[in-house]
Design an enzyme around this catalytic site. Sequence first.
Site, PDB file in Angstrom:
ATOM      1  N   GLY A  10       0.820  -1.215   0.000  1.00 14.77           N
ATOM      2  CA  GLY A  10       0.000   0.000   0.000  1.00 14.77           C
ATOM      3  C   GLY A  10       0.849   1.259   0.000  1.00 14.77           C
ATOM      4  O   GLY A  10       2.083   1.211  -0.067  1.00 14.77           O
ATOM      5  N   ASP A  31       0.231  -9.028   2.027  1.00 15.57           N
ATOM      6  CA  ASP A  31      -0.744  -8.103   1.454  1.00 15.57           C
ATOM      7  C   ASP A  31      -1.714  -8.922   0.614  1.00 15.57           C
ATOM      8  O   ASP A  31      -1.288  -9.828  -0.101  1.00 15.57           O
ATOM      9  CB  ASP A  31      -0.024  -7.057   0.568  1.00 15.57           C
ATOM     10  CG  ASP A  31      -0.843  -5.794   0.391  1.00 15.57           C
ATOM     11  OD1 ASP A  31      -1.973  -5.889  -0.119  1.00 15.57           O
ATOM     12  OD2 ASP A  31      -0.343  -4.718   0.768  1.00 15.57           O
ATOM     13  N   LEU A  59      -5.272 -11.281   6.109  1.00  9.33           N
ATOM     14  CA  LEU A  59      -4.855 -11.588   7.481  1.00  9.33           C
ATOM     15  C   LEU A  59      -5.997 -11.995   8.400  1.00  9.33           C
ATOM     16  O   LEU A  59      -5.744 -12.484   9.515  1.00  9.33           O
ATOM     17  CB  LEU A  59      -4.149 -10.377   8.096  1.00  9.33           C
ATOM     18  CG  LEU A  59      -2.703 -10.154   7.644  1.00  9.33           C
ATOM     19  CD1 LEU A  59      -2.241  -8.762   8.072  1.00  9.33           C
ATOM     20  CD2 LEU A  59      -1.784 -11.217   8.218  1.00  9.33           C
ATOM     21  N   SER A 124      -4.159   6.609  13.706  1.00 12.43           N
ATOM     22  CA  SER A 124      -4.558   7.821  12.984  1.00 12.43           C
ATOM     23  C   SER A 124      -4.936   8.916  13.960  1.00 12.43           C
ATOM     24  O   SER A 124      -5.456   8.641  15.050  1.00 12.43           O
ATOM     25  CB  SER A 124      -5.770   7.497  12.111  1.00 12.43           C
ATOM     26  OG  SER A 124      -6.389   8.677  11.643  1.00 12.43           O
ATOM     27  N   TYR A 149     -14.527   3.553  10.739  1.00 10.48           N
ATOM     28  CA  TYR A 149     -13.096   3.406  10.429  1.00 10.48           C
ATOM     29  C   TYR A 149     -12.256   3.901  11.597  1.00 10.48           C
ATOM     30  O   TYR A 149     -11.356   3.213  12.092  1.00 10.48           O
ATOM     31  CB  TYR A 149     -12.740   4.197   9.157  1.00 10.48           C
ATOM     32  CG  TYR A 149     -11.291   4.592   9.106  1.00 10.48           C
ATOM     33  CD1 TYR A 149     -10.309   3.652   8.808  1.00 10.48           C
ATOM     34  CD2 TYR A 149     -10.881   5.896   9.423  1.00 10.48           C
ATOM     35  CE1 TYR A 149      -8.966   4.006   8.812  1.00 10.48           C
ATOM     36  CE2 TYR A 149      -9.550   6.251   9.426  1.00 10.48           C
ATOM     37  CZ  TYR A 149      -8.593   5.309   9.124  1.00 10.48           C
ATOM     38  OH  TYR A 149      -7.271   5.656   9.146  1.00 10.48           O
ATOM     39  N   LYS A 153      -9.599   2.142  14.771  1.00 10.30           N
ATOM     40  CA  LYS A 153      -8.255   2.544  15.218  1.00 10.30           C
ATOM     41  C   LYS A 153      -8.232   2.674  16.743  1.00 10.30           C
ATOM     42  O   LYS A 153      -7.287   2.240  17.404  1.00 10.30           O
ATOM     43  CB  LYS A 153      -7.835   3.860  14.556  1.00 10.30           C
ATOM     44  CG  LYS A 153      -7.666   3.773  13.035  1.00 10.30           C
ATOM     45  CD  LYS A 153      -6.551   2.839  12.624  1.00 10.30           C
ATOM     46  CE  LYS A 153      -6.314   2.789  11.126  1.00 10.30           C
ATOM     47  NZ  LYS A 153      -5.406   1.702  10.725  1.00 10.30           N
ATOM     48  N   TYR A 177      -0.966   8.943  12.719  1.00 10.07           N
ATOM     49  CA  TYR A 177      -0.596   9.761  11.555  1.00 10.07           C
ATOM     50  C   TYR A 177      -1.553  10.926  11.421  1.00 10.07           C
ATOM     51  O   TYR A 177      -2.760  10.762  11.557  1.00 10.07           O
ATOM     52  CB  TYR A 177      -0.710   8.991  10.242  1.00 10.07           C
ATOM     53  CG  TYR A 177      -0.149   7.612  10.182  1.00 10.07           C
ATOM     54  CD1 TYR A 177       0.889   7.202  11.007  1.00 10.07           C
ATOM     55  CD2 TYR A 177      -0.656   6.708   9.253  1.00 10.07           C
ATOM     56  CE1 TYR A 177       1.388   5.921  10.908  1.00 10.07           C
ATOM     57  CE2 TYR A 177      -0.161   5.432   9.146  1.00 10.07           C
ATOM     58  CZ  TYR A 177       0.859   5.038   9.981  1.00 10.07           C
ATOM     59  OH  TYR A 177       1.341   3.767   9.866  1.00 10.07           O
ATOM     60  N   ASN A 199      -9.343  11.657  -0.635  1.00 11.44           N
ATOM     61  CA  ASN A 199      -8.468  12.614   0.053  1.00 11.44           C
ATOM     62  C   ASN A 199      -8.037  13.745  -0.867  1.00 11.44           C
ATOM     63  O   ASN A 199      -8.024  13.609  -2.094  1.00 11.44           O
ATOM     64  CB  ASN A 199      -7.253  11.890   0.636  1.00 11.44           C
ATOM     65  CG  ASN A 199      -7.659  10.842   1.656  1.00 11.44           C
ATOM     66  OD1 ASN A 199      -7.436   9.659   1.442  1.00 11.44           O
ATOM     67  ND2 ASN A 199      -8.284  11.263   2.731  1.00 11.44           N
ATOM     68  N   ARG A 231      -5.224  21.210   7.912  1.00  9.06           N
ATOM     69  CA  ARG A 231      -4.746  19.890   8.316  1.00  9.06           C
ATOM     70  C   ARG A 231      -3.226  19.920   8.413  1.00  9.06           C
ATOM     71  O   ARG A 231      -2.558  20.769   7.808  1.00  9.06           O
ATOM     72  CB  ARG A 231      -5.130  18.834   7.256  1.00  9.06           C
ATOM     73  CG  ARG A 231      -6.624  18.578   7.132  1.00  9.06           C
ATOM     74  CD  ARG A 231      -7.168  17.828   8.329  1.00  9.06           C
ATOM     75  NE  ARG A 231      -8.596  17.554   8.200  1.00  9.06           N
ATOM     76  CZ  ARG A 231      -9.570  18.389   8.567  1.00  9.06           C
ATOM     77  NH1 ARG A 231      -9.267  19.579   9.079  1.00  9.06           N
ATOM     78  NH2 ARG A 231     -10.833  18.050   8.440  1.00  9.06           N
ATOM     79  N   GLY A 295     -18.895  15.667   8.724  1.00  7.64           N
ATOM     80  CA  GLY A 295     -17.901  15.090   9.624  1.00  7.64           C
ATOM     81  C   GLY A 295     -16.559  15.786   9.629  1.00  7.64           C
ATOM     82  O   GLY A 295     -15.706  15.468  10.466  1.00  7.64           O
ATOM     83  N   ASP A 296     -16.306  16.724   8.706  1.00  7.24           N
ATOM     84  CA  ASP A 296     -14.996  17.388   8.674  1.00  7.24           C
ATOM     85  C   ASP A 296     -14.846  18.352   9.853  1.00  7.24           C
ATOM     86  O   ASP A 296     -15.756  19.128  10.152  1.00  7.24           O
ATOM     87  CB  ASP A 296     -14.816  18.182   7.373  1.00  7.24           C
ATOM     88  CG  ASP A 296     -14.310  17.321   6.229  1.00  7.24           C
ATOM     89  OD1 ASP A 296     -13.769  16.228   6.503  1.00  7.24           O
ATOM     90  OD2 ASP A 296     -14.442  17.743   5.063  1.00  7.24           O
TER      91      ASP A 296
END
Length: 340
Positions: A10, A31, A59, A124, A149, A153, A177, A199, A231, A295-296
């Site tokens: 990725g 992967d 996985l 994240s 999502y 995390k 990140y 994105n 950001r 949601g931003d």
Amino acid sequence: MRVLVSGGAGYIGSHTVLALVAAGHDVVVVDDFSNSKPTVIGRLESLSGAHVPVHSFDLTDADKTERLFAHEQIDAVIHFAGFKAVGESVTRPLAYYRNNLESTFSLVDAMNRHGVTRFVFSSSATVYGEKAPVPYREDYENLSSSSPYGQTKVMVERVLSDVAHISEGWKVALLRYFNPVGAHPSGRIGEDPQGVPNNLMPFIAQVAVGRRERLTVFGDDYPTADGTCERDYLHVEDLAAGHVAALEHLDDMAEPARAFNLGTGTGTSVLELLRAFERAVGRELPYEVGPRRAGDLPAFWADPTRANTELGWHATRTIDDMCADTWRWQSANPHGFPDA
Ligand code: UFG
């Protein structure tokens, strides 16, 4: 160390594979290529000069994961593999919880059976949720995320932290990140989103290369300097270096599990990033202002002090570096990686 990199084909995983090899580590990739192309691997081998062994499976298959650990000698795991589209996670929550949690359980079980105790997790900034004060600091306790999502995390961080606290010798780095962008300076690997990019940076890059007509800026009435969201964009090469620093720090870590922000510590607005990309391309790019995206958050960035002081890691690349490297990748590979 011999490092198992899940999701090594990725975007962030592939750049980290190169950084690991450059730092003298051996790499094994697992992967399932559900969101990446096998042709990445040949480029990693030619750029690194190393053979990159690849295991191609999902996985969440615990038996295959166990067989991988029985077959390969592994000293540490860096776990990138996972579903990562915020919007899709809202419509397919169970798929996100199942995939992102089950893959972690498979890895942890196999690691426990084979005595592997070093783990670096791809987390994240979304774990800080909507209420954390900006800049975000790792000691903020009320982690939560508005999307399934992001919630995976939060949950995986908790799972790994709980496991590390009761398991002899376990050391886990949780890397939060901010907004990874940019590409390898060779222009040979970079971000290759399937379908319409979610994105900002890959969307701008596809406008620049002619694959999309114009950028839609999602809202210009936020309480920020120019009204567009801010950001903390960081270069994927800096991010990859952060993984190597975290991996090499694990054995010295006082706590079994510790979170680290990987960001620059500064915010950049949507329009500022667009202007920087225009400088890299050398022409203006078409855009329109549209409604806000649900949601931003208006603005957030990292306090990267902990990673700076404890990992000795600093983001060094500028916004102009990020745009120049993205453009080199996108213009040389307008349709991303070839299928074969
Ligand atoms: N944006 C646009 N137009 C676009 C795409 C994005 O104006 O076509 C804006 C967004 O509204 C936002 C900014 O550009 O203000 C950045 O958006 P991204 O989607 O690039 O990044 P986000 O900060 O929304 O998302 C990132 C990661 C997620 C993570 C989230 C929260 O992609 O994985 O940060 O930490 F969950």
